[in-house]
Scaffold this active site. Structure first.
Site, PDB file in Angstrom:
ATOM      1  N   ALA A 197      23.966  62.748 -86.391  1.00 21.97           N
ATOM      2  CA  ALA A 197      23.282  62.638 -87.684  1.00 21.97           C
ATOM      3  C   ALA A 197      22.246  63.740 -87.850  1.00 21.97           C
ATOM      4  CB  ALA A 197      22.624  61.262 -87.818  1.00 21.97           C
ATOM      5  N   GLU A 198      21.436  63.969 -86.830  1.00 23.61           N
ATOM      6  CA  GLU A 198      20.400  65.005 -86.932  1.00 23.61           C
ATOM      7  C   GLU A 198      21.027  66.391 -87.047  1.00 23.61           C
ATOM      8  OE1 GLU A 198      16.061  66.333 -85.947  1.00 23.61           O
ATOM      9  OE2 GLU A 198      16.751  64.313 -85.503  1.00 23.61           O
TER      10      GLU A 198
END
Length: 142
Positions: free
Chosen positions: A62-63
């Site tokens: 996600a990051e």
């Protein structure tokens, strides 16, 4: 997109280019644009002790994808840095690949927020994340 192109885009210091967490997870970027970034990792090799995909692996994906969306929207003279990451893990994944799709939900001068949806091979949502990045001037020489 080639690794060299990603390094160039992200302004990665060549000394740390071979030490990226994304590489250790096996992250492969399949689509890269300011409106949508797509990437996936194998579940195998990214497990927690119960044989499930590690929640931290979801967070790294996600990051990584959200940061690429932020960087593409901020522009080449700006640097984006993760400020806040929130992940909700909906479903356990035991095998195959997990694919994440990051899209911008807010593009401002000071912050950029992306939503990242991760799904398993059957298209079932396994995690929903939101990443907010702060936008700064890129330091000289980077």
């Amino acid at each position: 997109m080639t690794e060299q192109a990603l390094e160039s885009f992200a302004g990665i210091d060549p000394a740390s280019a071979g030490q990226q967490l994304n590489d250790k997870l096996g992250l492969e970027i399949s689509e890269l644009g300011p409106e949508r970034v797509v990437g996936s990792i194998p579940v195998e090799g990214n497990l927690q002790p119960y044989g499930l995909l590690h929640g931290g692996a979801n967070a790294v994906v996600a990051e990584a994808l959200g940061s690429l969306v932020a960087g593409l929207n901020a522009g080449p003279d700006k640097a984006t840095l993760g400020l806040e990451l929130s992940c909700t893990h909906h479903r356990a994944v035991r095998s195959g690949r997990v694919t994440g799709v990051a899209t911008p939900v807010h593009v401002g001068r000071g912050t950029i927020t992306a939503e990242i949806v991760l799904t398993d091979d059957q298209g079932r949502r396994s995690c929903t994340a939101r990443l907010t990045c702060i936008v700064r001037e890129r330091p000289p020489g980077t």
